[in-house]
Enzyme design. Structure first.
Site, PDB file in Angstrom:
ATOM      1  N   LEU A 111       0.822  -1.207   0.000  1.00 13.03           N
ATOM      2  CA  LEU A 111       0.000   0.000   0.000  1.00 13.03           C
ATOM      3  C   LEU A 111       0.863   1.268   0.000  1.00 13.03           C
ATOM      4  CD1 LEU A 111      -2.398  -1.505   2.632  1.00 13.03           C
ATOM      5  CD2 LEU A 111      -2.999  -1.079   0.247  1.00 13.03           C
ATOM      6  N   PRO A 112       0.281   2.418  -0.370  1.00  9.76           N
ATOM      7  CA  PRO A 112       1.084   3.631  -0.598  1.00  9.76           C
ATOM      8  C   PRO A 112       1.625   4.349   0.628  1.00  9.76           C
ATOM      9  CG  PRO A 112      -0.967   3.677  -1.880  1.00  9.76           C
ATOM     10  CD  PRO A 112      -1.098   2.578  -0.880  1.00  9.76           C
ATOM     11  N   THR A 140       6.053   0.571   2.351  1.00  9.26           N
ATOM     12  CA  THR A 140       7.122   1.326   3.011  1.00  9.26           C
ATOM     13  C   THR A 140       6.461   2.381   3.883  1.00  9.26           C
ATOM     14  OG1 THR A 140       8.690   0.976   1.205  1.00  9.26           O
ATOM     15  CG2 THR A 140       9.129   2.801   2.700  1.00  9.26           C
ATOM     16  N   LYS A 173      14.946  -0.166   5.294  1.00 10.06           N
ATOM     17  CA  LYS A 173      14.536   0.433   4.019  1.00 10.06           C
ATOM     18  C   LYS A 173      14.712   1.954   4.052  1.00 10.06           C
ATOM     19  CE  LYS A 173      12.409   0.987   0.015  1.00 10.06           C
ATOM     20  NZ  LYS A 173      11.002   0.608  -0.231  1.00 10.06           N
ATOM     21  N   LYS A 201       8.617  10.907  -0.307  1.00  7.17           N
ATOM     22  CA  LYS A 201       7.813  10.220   0.704  1.00  7.17           C
ATOM     23  C   LYS A 201       8.707   9.459   1.677  1.00  7.17           C
ATOM     24  CE  LYS A 201       5.502   5.939   1.395  1.00  7.17           C
ATOM     25  NZ  LYS A 201       5.337   4.589   0.823  1.00  7.17           N
TER      26      LYS A 201
END
Length: 316
Positions: free
Chosen positions: A85-86, A116, A191, A266
């Site tokens: 998902l975003p 992420t 990450k 982001k």
């Protein structure tokens, strides 16, 4: 501490001999998730899918998946669920919403979030999942759309060693490198740290090549020097931001494809938020975030993040 057991009887074997979960759910069929789901189908997993984009669901049902109309339906009979998902809020809504994953997850179900997001969000969801007897691991990926398509993603896994080993056969259907990073949230931490370093490295590479050219150096000559000297890095050698240095990278394709500037911004925002909570000092990471936000403000959100070279040249 409660101990939950996901029976190995839920693992079956495909015609190719791969171990498969008997019932797998997938939520989030975007640029990455769609390819990941297809690879699960190719490896023989029985798959139920959901996305707010109906056409994405239809595409997967044509490939052999079972499409449903909510995340709760995906998880209802699933032994394991993967989400891609975003953002933080999307993940929170899909997991904790009224018709979310946690509302219907079976006891002992394995929940794998490959989005992420903020490590602290992952840790919160893991605690919520444990209350209903489900297992949760954070599992962000590296490699981009091409690796998702080819099944060669790197998975950075945060969770118990037991849950890591349980998830590994499924993750190997979508990736070529599966790394256990520690407890829940540590996959996200790995990450974010990697992407922050990548952003800083790319900006530094872009600055150096811009300076070199303004001083009269040929960019190709500078690339040869840098890549055989102490300035060598991934951004200079394998993803050079100067058009024409490498043929197979976004900079030589009008900065199309690759890892978008909006996505890098982001991730840098997430890193900055995590740093504030952890009381870590990241001055270069914060500056990198501002630079990529400035690129977005100029209307280049979809350009590859190596577009920063073009930005630093003062061109629009």
């Amino acid at each position: 501490m409660s101990v939950f057991i996901l029976s190995t009887s839920l693992l079956v074997h495909s015609a190719a001999g791969a171990r498969c979960f008997s019932r797998v759910g997938f939520v989030g069929l975007g640029n990455m998730g769609g390819h990941m789901a297809r690879n699960l189908l190719k490896k023989g997993h029985k798959l139920t899918v959901f996305d707010v984009n109906g056409s994405a669901v239809s595409s997967l049902t044509k490939a052999g998946a079972n499409g449903v109309s909510s995340a709760a339906e995906v998880v209802k009979d699933a032994d394991v669920v993967v989400s891609m998902l975003p953002s933080n809020q999307h993940v929170l809504d899909v997991y904790s919403g009224k018709y979310g994953i946690l509302s219907s997850a079976k006891r002992s179900a394995l929940l794998i979030d490959s989005s992420t997001i903020d490590p602290f969000v992952s840790q919160t969801l893991a605690k919520e999942a444990s209350k209903s007897g489900a297992r949760f691991i954070d599992c962000p990926v590296s490699g981009g759309v091409n690796a998702a398509k080819d099944g060669t993603l790197t998975f950075m896994v945060g969770g118990s060693r037991e849950n890591f080993e349980l998830a590994k056969p499924l993750l190997e259907s979508m990736g070529s490198r599966i790394v256990h990073c520690g407890d829940v949230g540590m996959g996200q931490a790995a990450k974010l740290c990697n992407n922050m370093l990548l952003a800083v490295s790319m900006i530094g590479t872009a600055e150096a090549f811009n300076l070199g050219q303004k001083l009269g150096l040929d960019a190709s000559v500078l690339a040869d020097i840098v890549n055989s000297s102490s300035g060598r890095c991934w951004s200079s050698e394998l993803y050079n931001p100067v058009p024409g240095i490498l043929d197979n990278v976004p900079s030589s394709k009008n900065y199309e494809g690759g890892f978008g500037t909006a996505l890098m911004a982001k991730d840098l925002g997430l890193a900055q938020s995590a740093a504030m909570k952890a009381e870590a000092t990241i001055p270069l990471g914060s500056l990198a975030h501002q630079i990529f936000r400035a690129i977005i403000a100029q209307g280049h959100a979809k350009k590859d993040f190596s577009f920063v070279y073009h930005f630093l040249k003062g061109q629009k």
